[in-house]
Design an enzyme around this catalytic site. Structure first.
Site, PDB file in Angstrom:
ATOM      1  N   HIS A   7       0.825  -1.215   0.000  1.00  0.00           N
ATOM      2  CA  HIS A   7       0.000   0.000   0.000  1.00  0.00           C
ATOM      3  C   HIS A   7       0.852   1.255   0.000  1.00  0.00           C
ATOM      4  CE1 HIS A   7       0.323  -0.902   4.443  1.00  0.00           C
ATOM      5  NE2 HIS A   7       0.493   0.416   4.540  1.00  0.00           N
ATOM      6  N   GLU A 130       7.471   1.054   5.225  1.00  0.00           N
ATOM      7  CA  GLU A 130       6.919  -0.001   6.083  1.00  0.00           C
ATOM      8  C   GLU A 130       7.193  -1.326   5.364  1.00  0.00           C
ATOM      9  OE1 GLU A 130       2.660   0.336   6.564  1.00  0.00           O
ATOM     10  OE2 GLU A 130       2.521  -1.477   7.798  1.00  0.00           O
TER      11      GLU A 130
END
Ligand SMILES: CC[C@@H](C(=O)O)C(=O)SCCNC(=O)CCNC(=O)[C@H](O)C(C)(C)COP(=O)(O)OP(=O)(O)OC[C@H]1O[C@@H](n2cnc3c(N)ncnc32)[C@H](O)[C@@H]1OP(=O)(O)O
Ligand SMILES: [Co+2]
Length: 134
Positions: A7, A130
């Protein structure tokens, strides 16, 4: 080592308003809000054909995205999330190359129920990364 783009996250001052823009003009598939107190954020995932957008607003005092929104009150792109097969092996390899893992280095459970870690933006061209084990 890194795999698919899981994402792209966008920090926003008003989650409902941002979600309405994605559902409206952009005609996107917008999920329900999820509160993640352990991460200090409330998020909504937008599902695209090839990846996801994570819209996030601060949850509670001390949210890790509070400083970012102070500097950019209108919001902005906050992080990208790459998938890895083995997060501990990925962490150890990154640390060995000099990258800083944020926090104490112990993965937390992320929004998808799988372990996640964050890498300092100053070590990756000004982009917060991340990594998520899938
Ligand atoms: C929902 C769960 C999970 C998921 O499963 O998807 C999530 O995505 S949770 C998302 C929120 N959680 C996190 O972001 C955790 C990791 N982040 C942090 O620990 C902090 O945000 C940070 C990266 C350490 C920054 O915190 P801040 O309080 O802003 O610290 P500084 O002011 O000291 O910033 C240092 C330096 O870095 C620049 N900065 C800050 N944030 C970003 C960013 N998102 N992208 C790029 N650069 C960033 C900041 O501007 C400072 O730069 P200088 O001013 O040049 O020093
Ligand atoms: Co994320």
């Amino acid at each position: 080592m890194i795999g698919r783009l899981n994402h792209v996250a966008i920090a926003v001052p008003d989650l409902k308003a941002a979600a309405a823009r994605y559902a409206g003009g952009l005609g996107a598939d917008v999920g329900a809000p999820i509160e993640l107190p352990e991460h200090g954020v409330r998020v909504i995932f937008v599902t695209l054909p090839n990846t996801k957008i994570e819209l996030m607003e601060p949850l509670g005092p001390g949210s890790p995205i509070a400083g970012f929104l102070e500097k950019s009150p209108a919001g902005g792109m906050h992080h990208v999330c790459y998938e890895v097969e083995d997060i501990l092996a990925a962490r150890d390899r990154l640390v060995a190359t000099g990258a800083r893992v944020l926090g104490d280095g112990t993965p937390k459970t992320g929004a998808h129920g799988t372990p996640v870690l964050f890498l300092h933006p100053k070590d990756f061209d000004g982009c917060l990364i991340e990594i998520e084990q899938v």
